[in-house]
Design a protein around this motif. Structure first.
Motif, PDB file in Angstrom:
ATOM      1  N   GLY A   6      30.029  39.741  34.630  1.00 16.11           N
ATOM      2  CA  GLY A   6      30.178  40.087  33.231  1.00 16.11           C
ATOM      3  C   GLY A   6      31.162  41.233  33.062  1.00 16.11           C
ATOM      4  N   LEU A   7      31.406  41.605  31.806  1.00 22.11           N
ATOM      5  CA  LEU A   7      32.337  42.690  31.531  1.00 22.11           C
ATOM      6  C   LEU A   7      31.651  44.039  31.701  1.00 22.11           C
ATOM      7  CD1 LEU A   7      33.467  40.151  29.967  1.00 22.11           C
ATOM      8  CD2 LEU A   7      34.575  41.807  28.450  1.00 22.11           C
ATOM      9  N   ASP A  63      47.729  54.635  41.507  1.00 22.18           N
ATOM     10  CA  ASP A  63      47.385  54.282  42.890  1.00 22.18           C
ATOM     11  C   ASP A  63      46.502  53.016  42.919  1.00 22.18           C
ATOM     12  OD1 ASP A  63      45.447  55.830  45.574  1.00 22.18           O
ATOM     13  OD2 ASP A  63      47.163  54.462  45.667  1.00 22.18           O
ATOM     14  N   THR A  64      47.034  51.941  42.375  1.00 25.76           N
ATOM     15  CA  THR A  64      46.255  50.712  42.227  1.00 25.76           C
ATOM     16  C   THR A  64      45.814  50.171  43.586  1.00 25.76           C
ATOM     17  OG1 THR A  64      47.646  50.208  40.311  1.00 25.76           O
ATOM     18  CG2 THR A  64      46.206  48.465  41.105  1.00 25.76           C
ATOM     19  N   GLN A  65      44.565  49.794  43.666  1.00 24.58           N
ATOM     20  CA  GLN A  65      43.964  49.258  44.896  1.00 24.58           C
ATOM     21  C   GLN A  65      43.619  47.778  44.730  1.00 24.58           C
ATOM     22  OE1 GLN A  65      43.676  51.400  47.670  1.00 24.58           O
ATOM     23  NE2 GLN A  65      44.938  52.610  46.268  1.00 24.58           N
ATOM     24  N   THR A  66      43.413  47.100  45.847  1.00 27.15           N
ATOM     25  CA  THR A  66      43.064  45.677  45.775  1.00 27.15           C
ATOM     26  C   THR A  66      41.755  45.473  45.018  1.00 27.15           C
ATOM     27  OG1 THR A  66      42.040  45.833  47.964  1.00 27.15           O
ATOM     28  CG2 THR A  66      44.317  45.056  47.876  1.00 27.15           C
ATOM     29  N   GLY A  67      40.877  46.462  45.075  1.00 28.49           N
ATOM     30  CA  GLY A  67      39.621  46.369  44.331  1.00 28.49           C
ATOM     31  C   GLY A  67      39.796  46.449  42.823  1.00 28.49           C
ATOM     32  N   ASP A  68      41.003  46.798  42.383  1.00 33.06           N
ATOM     33  CA  ASP A  68      41.275  46.830  40.940  1.00 33.06           C
ATOM     34  C   ASP A  68      41.659  45.452  40.409  1.00 33.06           C
ATOM     35  OD1 ASP A  68      42.928  50.001  41.452  1.00 33.06           O
ATOM     36  OD2 ASP A  68      40.880  49.628  40.718  1.00 33.06           O
ATOM     37  N   SER A  69      41.829  44.485  41.287  1.00 33.47           N
ATOM     38  CA  SER A  69      42.144  43.121  40.850  1.00 33.47           C
ATOM     39  C   SER A  69      41.007  42.589  39.994  1.00 33.47           C
ATOM     40  CB  SER A  69      42.364  42.201  42.053  1.00 33.47           C
ATOM     41  OG  SER A  69      43.517  42.564  42.766  1.00 33.47           O
ATOM     42  N   ALA A  70      41.322  42.235  38.755  1.00 38.54           N
ATOM     43  CA  ALA A  70      40.296  41.810  37.803  1.00 38.54           C
ATOM     44  C   ALA A  70      41.004  41.425  36.506  1.00 38.54           C
ATOM     45  CB  ALA A  70      39.304  42.944  37.535  1.00 38.54           C
ATOM     46  N   ILE A  71      40.212  41.037  35.525  1.00 39.40           N
ATOM     47  CA  ILE A  71      40.743  40.818  34.179  1.00 39.40           C
ATOM     48  C   ILE A  71      40.353  42.019  33.326  1.00 39.40           C
ATOM     49  CG2 ILE A  71      40.746  39.342  32.137  1.00 39.40           C
ATOM     50  CD1 ILE A  71      39.996  37.002  33.947  1.00 39.40           C
ATOM     51  N   TYR A  72      41.321  42.567  32.620  1.00 41.98           N
ATOM     52  CA  TYR A  72      41.098  43.755  31.797  1.00 41.98           C
ATOM     53  C   TYR A  72      41.203  43.362  30.320  1.00 41.98           C
ATOM     54  CZ  TYR A  72      41.383  46.416  36.064  1.00 41.98           C
ATOM     55  OH  TYR A  72      41.132  46.898  37.319  1.00 41.98           O
ATOM     56  N   PHE A  73      40.144  43.640  29.577  1.00 43.46           N
ATOM     57  CA  PHE A  73      40.091  43.296  28.159  1.00 43.46           C
ATOM     58  C   PHE A  73      40.227  44.544  27.306  1.00 43.46           C
ATOM     59  CE2 PHE A  73      38.906  38.853  28.130  1.00 43.46           C
ATOM     60  CZ  PHE A  73      38.315  38.653  29.367  1.00 43.46           C
ATOM     61  N   PHE A 125      26.332  46.176  27.518  1.00 44.22           N
ATOM     62  CA  PHE A 125      25.918  45.868  28.884  1.00 44.22           C
ATOM     63  C   PHE A 125      25.818  44.348  28.982  1.00 44.22           C
ATOM     64  CE2 PHE A 125      24.788  50.092  30.421  1.00 44.22           C
ATOM     65  CZ  PHE A 125      24.750  50.801  29.241  1.00 44.22           C
ATOM     66  N   PHE A 126      26.631  43.765  29.845  1.00 35.53           N
ATOM     67  CA  PHE A 126      26.743  42.310  29.916  1.00 35.53           C
ATOM     68  C   PHE A 126      25.936  41.719  31.062  1.00 35.53           C
ATOM     69  CE2 PHE A 126      29.985  40.882  26.936  1.00 35.53           C
ATOM     70  CZ  PHE A 126      30.567  42.070  26.554  1.00 35.53           C
ATOM     71  N   GLY A 127      25.438  40.511  30.838  1.00 35.70           N
ATOM     72  CA  GLY A 127      24.909  39.702  31.913  1.00 35.70           C
ATOM     73  C   GLY A 127      26.054  39.065  32.688  1.00 35.70           C
ATOM     74  N   GLU A 128      25.703  38.306  33.732  1.00 35.60           N
ATOM     75  CA  GLU A 128      26.728  37.725  34.599  1.00 35.60           C
ATOM     76  C   GLU A 128      27.307  36.431  34.045  1.00 35.60           C
ATOM     77  OE1 GLU A 128      25.308  39.540  38.900  1.00 35.60           O
ATOM     78  OE2 GLU A 128      25.006  37.407  38.469  1.00 35.60           O
ATOM     79  N   GLY A 129      26.749  35.931  32.990  1.00 34.44           N
ATOM     80  CA  GLY A 129      27.312  34.748  32.359  1.00 34.44           C
ATOM     81  C   GLY A 129      26.600  33.457  32.746  1.00 34.44           C
ATOM     82  N   SER A 130      26.683  32.484  31.842  1.00 31.79           N
ATOM     83  CA  SER A 130      26.155  31.132  32.087  1.00 31.79           C
ATOM     84  C   SER A 130      27.283  30.152  31.812  1.00 31.79           C
ATOM     85  CB  SER A 130      24.977  30.834  31.150  1.00 31.79           C
ATOM     86  OG  SER A 130      23.905  31.714  31.376  1.00 31.79           O
ATOM     87  N   ARG A 131      27.670  29.397  32.850  1.00 30.67           N
ATOM     88  CA  ARG A 131      28.775  28.448  32.692  1.00 30.67           C
ATOM     89  C   ARG A 131      28.206  27.099  32.297  1.00 30.67           C
ATOM     90  NH1 ARG A 131      34.058  28.353  34.184  1.00 30.67           N
ATOM     91  NH2 ARG A 131      33.810  30.334  35.297  1.00 30.67           N
ATOM     92  N   LEU A 132      28.579  26.637  31.107  1.00 33.82           N
ATOM     93  CA  LEU A 132      28.059  25.377  30.569  1.00 33.82           C
ATOM     94  C   LEU A 132      29.186  24.370  30.444  1.00 33.82           C
ATOM     95  CD1 LEU A 132      25.754  23.758  29.190  1.00 33.82           C
ATOM     96  CD2 LEU A 132      26.548  24.717  27.030  1.00 33.82           C
ATOM     97  N   THR A 133      28.946  23.163  30.957  1.00 36.81           N
ATOM     98  CA  THR A 133      29.899  22.063  30.819  1.00 36.81           C
ATOM     99  C   THR A 133      29.221  20.921  30.094  1.00 36.81           C
ATOM    100  OG1 THR A 133      30.988  22.667  32.895  1.00 36.81           O
ATOM    101  CG2 THR A 133      31.407  20.458  32.039  1.00 36.81           C
ATOM    102  N   VAL A 134      29.869  20.417  29.055  1.00 36.78           N
ATOM    103  CA  VAL A 134      29.329  19.289  28.287  1.00 36.78           C
ATOM    104  C   VAL A 134      30.244  18.091  28.507  1.00 36.78           C
ATOM    105  CG1 VAL A 134      28.622  18.440  26.025  1.00 36.78           C
ATOM    106  CG2 VAL A 134      28.407  20.878  26.569  1.00 36.78           C
TER     107      VAL A 134
END
Lengths: 115, 115
Positions: free
Chosen positions: A42-43, A78-88, B105-114
């Protein structure tokens, strides 16, 4: 209504600085946020700034706000490989009568860090 | 400290079937939210709740229902599933916004496919 725009992809080398950009449209006072989403998770809130501020720094993270252009940026030093993610990028009105956080999210910027 | 827990993590539905996504939080937050995240898109608010017994529509409520009988639980019901509901669903919770941190505070998500 509010709209939040951000570029979709960014690739940097490990150790370099990353700069992720965002523009927003809400003309009223607002809160602006950066959330991070790691794969399969999650985010998670990274940092936030109020629209009357210009800058906020927190360890490797620097947020810059250009109110005139409604432009927000997140710099990761000082970007690290652990910073790889999606940023919203997200925004929320200053005041919501029922006390909820009604965030408007951008599409997210996928940061890839090359070792 | 479990935080926000969502079940199931993955589900495949046939068109027209119904199901409920479960969400539980153990942080005693009054506010809970359901978002959907489509590929390459930002999160869109489906429904939210400001406390037990109170729910309200977000940006994309059509095809969904929610209930909030307790502070801890906020299930999301899909009636007559459609392919357009294929998405990743996130449940989130927050304090009242007087803290002004904007932290959901987010949960880890639920992936739903229809299909």
């Amino acid at each position: 209504g509010e709209d939040v725009e951000q570029s979709l992809f960014l690739s940097v080398r490990e150790g370099d600085s990353s700069v992720i950009n965002c523009t927003y449209t809400d003309s009223s006072s607002t809160y602006l946020y950066w959330y991070k989403q790691e794969p399969g998770a999650g985010l998670q809130l990274l940092t936030y700034i109020f629209s009357n501020m210009d800058m906020k720094q927190d360890q490797r993270l620097t947020v810059l706000l250009n109110k005139k252009d409604k432009h927000l940026s997140l710099r990761i030093a000082d970007t690290q490989t652990g910073d790889s993610a999606i940023y919203f990028c997200a925004e929320s009105p200053l005041w919501v009568a029922d006390g909820s956080y009604q965030l408007t999210f951008g599409k997210g910027t996928k940061l890839s860090v090359i070792p | 400290n479990a935080g926000v827990t969502q079940t199931p993590k993955f589900r495949i539905l046939k068109i027209g079937q119904s199901m409920t996504l479960q969400c539980t939080q153990d942080m005693n937050h009054n506010y809970m939210y359901w978002y959907r995240q489509d590929p390459g898109m930002g999160l869109k608010l489906i429904y939210y709740s400001v406390g037990a017994g109170i729910t309200d529509k977000g940006e994309v409520p059509n095809g969904y229902n929610v209930s909030r009988s307790t502070t801890e639980d906020f299930p999301l019901r899909l009636e007559l599933a459609a392919p357009s509901q294929t998405s990743v669903y996130f449940c989130a919770s927050s304090y009242y916004r007087t803290a002004n941190t904007g932290e959901l505070f987010f949960g880890e998500g639920s992936r739903l496919t229809v299909l």
